[in-house]
Scaffold this active site. Structure first.
Site, PDB file in Angstrom:
ATOM      1  N   TRP A 228       0.806  -1.211   0.000  1.00 30.93           N
ATOM      2  CA  TRP A 228       0.000   0.000   0.000  1.00 30.93           C
ATOM      3  C   TRP A 228       0.841   1.264   0.000  1.00 30.93           C
ATOM      4  O   TRP A 228       0.367   2.332  -0.391  1.00 30.93           O
ATOM      5  CB  TRP A 228      -0.941   0.004   1.214  1.00 30.93           C
ATOM      6  CG  TRP A 228      -2.067  -0.962   1.082  1.00 30.93           C
ATOM      7  CD1 TRP A 228      -2.262  -2.096   1.817  1.00 30.93           C
ATOM      8  CD2 TRP A 228      -3.137  -0.909   0.149  1.00 30.93           C
ATOM      9  NE1 TRP A 228      -3.391  -2.751   1.399  1.00 30.93           N
ATOM     10  CE2 TRP A 228      -3.956  -2.046   0.372  1.00 30.93           C
ATOM     11  CE3 TRP A 228      -3.497  -0.027  -0.869  1.00 30.93           C
ATOM     12  CZ2 TRP A 228      -5.100  -2.308  -0.360  1.00 30.93           C
ATOM     13  CZ3 TRP A 228      -4.643  -0.284  -1.609  1.00 30.93           C
ATOM     14  CH2 TRP A 228      -5.431  -1.407  -1.349  1.00 30.93           C
TER      15      TRP A 228
ATOM     16  N   ASN B  35       0.736   3.164  -5.039  1.00 30.95           N
ATOM     17  CA  ASN B  35       0.078   4.434  -5.351  1.00 30.95           C
ATOM     18  C   ASN B  35       0.805   5.543  -4.599  1.00 30.95           C
ATOM     19  O   ASN B  35       0.402   5.953  -3.511  1.00 30.95           O
ATOM     20  CB  ASN B  35      -1.394   4.372  -4.952  1.00 30.95           C
ATOM     21  CG  ASN B  35      -2.193   5.549  -5.460  1.00 30.95           C
ATOM     22  OD1 ASN B  35      -1.645   6.608  -5.744  1.00 30.95           O
ATOM     23  ND2 ASN B  35      -3.499   5.387  -5.585  1.00 30.95           N
ATOM     24  N   ILE B  36       1.887   6.038  -5.191  1.00 31.58           N
ATOM     25  CA  ILE B  36       2.746   7.003  -4.507  1.00 31.58           C
ATOM     26  C   ILE B  36       2.034   8.336  -4.244  1.00 31.58           C
ATOM     27  O   ILE B  36       2.210   8.924  -3.167  1.00 31.58           O
ATOM     28  CB  ILE B  36       4.042   7.221  -5.301  1.00 31.58           C
ATOM     29  CG1 ILE B  36       4.856   5.932  -5.323  1.00 31.58           C
ATOM     30  CG2 ILE B  36       4.876   8.343  -4.684  1.00 31.58           C
ATOM     31  CD1 ILE B  36       5.248   5.415  -3.963  1.00 31.58           C
ATOM     32  N   PRO B  37       1.224   8.887  -5.171  1.00 33.27           N
ATOM     33  CA  PRO B  37       0.541  10.155  -4.850  1.00 33.27           C
ATOM     34  C   PRO B  37      -0.316  10.076  -3.587  1.00 33.27           C
ATOM     35  O   PRO B  37      -0.276  10.989  -2.747  1.00 33.27           O
ATOM     36  CB  PRO B  37      -0.313  10.412  -6.093  1.00 33.27           C
ATOM     37  CG  PRO B  37       0.435   9.749  -7.207  1.00 33.27           C
ATOM     38  CD  PRO B  37       1.012   8.512  -6.594  1.00 33.27           C
ATOM     39  N   VAL B  38      -1.081   8.994  -3.430  1.00 31.08           N
ATOM     40  CA  VAL B  38      -1.904   8.840  -2.229  1.00 31.08           C
ATOM     41  C   VAL B  38      -1.029   8.607  -1.007  1.00 31.08           C
ATOM     42  O   VAL B  38      -1.302   9.135   0.079  1.00 31.08           O
ATOM     43  CB  VAL B  38      -2.911   7.694  -2.409  1.00 31.08           C
ATOM     44  CG1 VAL B  38      -3.600   7.365  -1.088  1.00 31.08           C
ATOM     45  CG2 VAL B  38      -3.952   8.056  -3.458  1.00 31.08           C
ATOM     46  N   HIS B  39       0.039   7.827  -1.162  1.00 32.50           N
ATOM     47  CA  HIS B  39       0.938   7.559  -0.039  1.00 32.50           C
ATOM     48  C   HIS B  39       1.579   8.848   0.464  1.00 32.50           C
ATOM     49  O   HIS B  39       1.658   9.080   1.683  1.00 32.50           O
ATOM     50  CB  HIS B  39       2.019   6.567  -0.475  1.00 32.50           C
ATOM     51  CG  HIS B  39       3.094   6.363   0.559  1.00 32.50           C
ATOM     52  ND1 HIS B  39       2.860   5.739   1.762  1.00 32.50           N
ATOM     53  CD2 HIS B  39       4.406   6.737   0.576  1.00 32.50           C
ATOM     54  CE1 HIS B  39       3.979   5.714   2.474  1.00 32.50           C
ATOM     55  NE2 HIS B  39       4.924   6.321   1.776  1.00 32.50           N
TER      56      HIS B  39
ATOM     57  N   TYR C  19      -0.528  11.023   8.616  1.00 31.98           N
ATOM     58  CA  TYR C  19       0.402  10.246   9.444  1.00 31.98           C
ATOM     59  C   TYR C  19       1.303  11.152  10.292  1.00 31.98           C
ATOM     60  O   TYR C  19       1.343  11.024  11.516  1.00 31.98           O
ATOM     61  CB  TYR C  19       1.231   9.346   8.540  1.00 31.98           C
ATOM     62  CG  TYR C  19       2.248   8.496   9.274  1.00 31.98           C
ATOM     63  CD1 TYR C  19       1.885   7.260   9.826  1.00 31.98           C
ATOM     64  CD2 TYR C  19       3.563   8.913   9.411  1.00 31.98           C
ATOM     65  CE1 TYR C  19       2.811   6.482  10.491  1.00 31.98           C
ATOM     66  CE2 TYR C  19       4.498   8.148  10.078  1.00 31.98           C
ATOM     67  CZ  TYR C  19       4.117   6.928  10.608  1.00 31.98           C
ATOM     68  OH  TYR C  19       5.044   6.158  11.271  1.00 31.98           O
TER      69      TYR C  19
ATOM     70  N   HIS D 112     -12.309   3.599   0.311  1.00 31.46           N
ATOM     71  CA  HIS D 112     -12.594   2.494  -0.608  1.00 31.46           C
ATOM     72  C   HIS D 112     -14.083   2.155  -0.589  1.00 31.46           C
ATOM     73  O   HIS D 112     -14.695   1.928  -1.637  1.00 31.46           O
ATOM     74  CB  HIS D 112     -11.763   1.263  -0.237  1.00 31.46           C
ATOM     75  CG  HIS D 112     -10.375   1.272  -0.797  1.00 31.46           C
ATOM     76  ND1 HIS D 112      -9.366   2.033  -0.269  1.00 31.46           N
ATOM     77  CD2 HIS D 112      -9.837   0.612  -1.862  1.00 31.46           C
ATOM     78  CE1 HIS D 112      -8.254   1.847  -0.961  1.00 31.46           C
ATOM     79  NE2 HIS D 112      -8.513   0.994  -1.943  1.00 31.46           N
TER      80      HIS D 112
END
Length: 435
Positions: free
Chosen positions: A317, A321-325, A333, A358
């Site tokens: 995870w 998906n780097i943009p969301v991360h 976080y 989701h």
């Protein structure tokens, strides 16, 4: 065993496995063609949207996104001019963010458009929600830093009477980047052009100075555009020819609660569903986002990392998906960790929010709440802990990651389709299903 025999090159075995994979899937594809014939019909996809005005892809809702963007922008302008305090600006922006999610949800549930159109609308508004969240946070941090710096300067600088000039008249060096281009500083970034560039840029995290590429690479752009067109048609074709018939023919076993046939249908759906997901991943994250980035001269093109080697779900995870991360790490976080909570708590909060969205992106367009996506996401928390602390990642953790992707998605898809058909009185149980 082979290693003990002194062999070190297994390229032939890899070729053998690839041939078995190709032949087995070719048989499934041939079986599909023999059973159903050619089902691909581009006109059918278009007719979904034009046969009823309420089935259009939320045209008015999509146009109304500009209203929310303008409201957020002018709220920031009022804060910059000092008409609103930082706390009041933040409060108003939080209300606007909440409205970005609530407004389309209410409209979709009242109008009840086609589920595909509804999902498109909800995805766009969710992306807008994250972008506006980032935009408001970065500008608030910049304004707080500016006010803090101004206060410190007033305390340290001599008075006007002592120097005969304003205290802030000393020339300050203008920061420059590595190419000697002047960097934008707050509040010079508060203009509508800067905001709209961020809205269409392939990122969810706002920056006062985005990395920029020097020019458009024409050959690279043409290749990516060709991929977007070709793979887009492949996605529609695979969905019509392979995925939809398998889902439709899986309803009877779920109605009869025939567990052996349910397992057989899940396994049969797993291959086309996973293939479709892989093609979509490449189409969106590699082709489409690179087209957008190239046209906008956007410099940061890290949209994914090597998620296929992930040894746990947590690693997957954070890399697929780097943009969301990046958004989740920066705006959820880290603020939780800096507030004194543990990293484990912050990770769980991020995971629960991901599970919520989701479910949000599925339940709202279908106008029903079943929580299958939410439960599936939450169930990955113990799976991730097991992979990290028991298996310590590695090969077996990677196997579990792939199994959760290959089997988890078709299970959730079948559950949602089954419940949607029952809720709308569309499930036909009088005739036998095609085997």
């Amino acid at each position: 065993m082979l290693a003990l025999a002194g062999f070190g090159n297994y390229r032939g075995l890899l070729n053998w496995l690839l041939l078995l994979l190709v032949l087995s899937n070719s048989r499934l594809a041939l079986d599909n063609l023999i059973k159903y014939g050619i089902l691909i019909d581009p006109v059918l996809w278009l007719s979904i949207f034009w046969r009823d005005p309420y089935s259009w892809p939320g045209t008015i809702l999509l146009l109304l996104t500009s209203v929310f963007i303008q409201c957020m922008f002018y709220t920031e302008i009022l804060g910059k001019k000092g008409w609103l305090s930082i706390s009041v600006t933040a409060f108003l922006q939080r209300l606007q963010l909440l409205n970005i999610l609530l407004f389309p949800s209410v409209v979709v549930n009242i109008v009840r458009p086609n589920p595909f159109a509804g999902m498109l609308v909800m995805v766009v508004y969710t992306v807008l929600f994250m972008k506006m969240w980032s935009y408001s946070d970065v500008n608030r941090w910049s304004r707080m830093k500016l006010e803090q710096t101004s206060t410190e300067k007033k305390k340290k600088s001599p008075s006007k009477k002592a120097t005969g000039q304003p205290a802030d008249s000393a020339e300050q060096p203008v920061p420059v980047d590595e190419k000697d281009h002047p960097l934008v500083q707050y509040p010079a970034n508060l203009n509508i052009r800067d905001l709209w560039y961020f809205i269409v840029a392939p990122t969810l995290t706002y920056e006062l100075n985005f990395p920029r590429s020097p020019r458009i690479r024409k050959r690279f752009l043409i290749r990516r555009i060709a991929e977007v067109i070709v793979l887009g048609n492949v996605l529609l074709g695979l969905g019509q020819q392979w995925l939809v018939p398998t889902i439709v023919n899986s309803m009877e076993p779920f109605q009869e609660m025939s567990y052996s046939r349910m397992v057989e249908r899940i396994l049969k759906l797993a291959i086309p569903n996973h293939l479709l997901w892989l093609v979509f991943f490449y189409w969106f994250f590699h082709s489409f986002l690179n087209v957008t980035g190239e046209l906008l001269l956007f410099g940061d093109r890290q949209f994914y990392r090597d998620w296929w080697n992930a040894g746990s779900m947590e690693r997957f995870w954070s890399t697929w998906n780097i943009p969301v991360h990046k958004f989740a790490k920066r705006h959820i976080y880290m603020p939780i960790v800096e507030s004194g909570y543990s990293r484990a708590t912050a990770s769980i909060v991020v995971f629960l929010l991901s599970a919520f969205f989701h479910e949000f992106l599925v339940s709202v367009p279908l106008c029903m709440f079943r929580a299958w996506a939410f439960v599936g996401m939450v169930f990955q928390i113990p799976i991730s802990l097991f992979c990290s602390h028991v298996l310590h990642g590695g090969n077996w953790g990677n196997v579990i990651m792939w199994l959760s992707l290959i089997l988890g998605q078709p299970i959730a898809a079948l559950m949602y389709v089954h419940d949607y058909l029952i809720l709308n009185g569309m499930l036909n149980t009088t005739g036998p299903a095609t085997q």
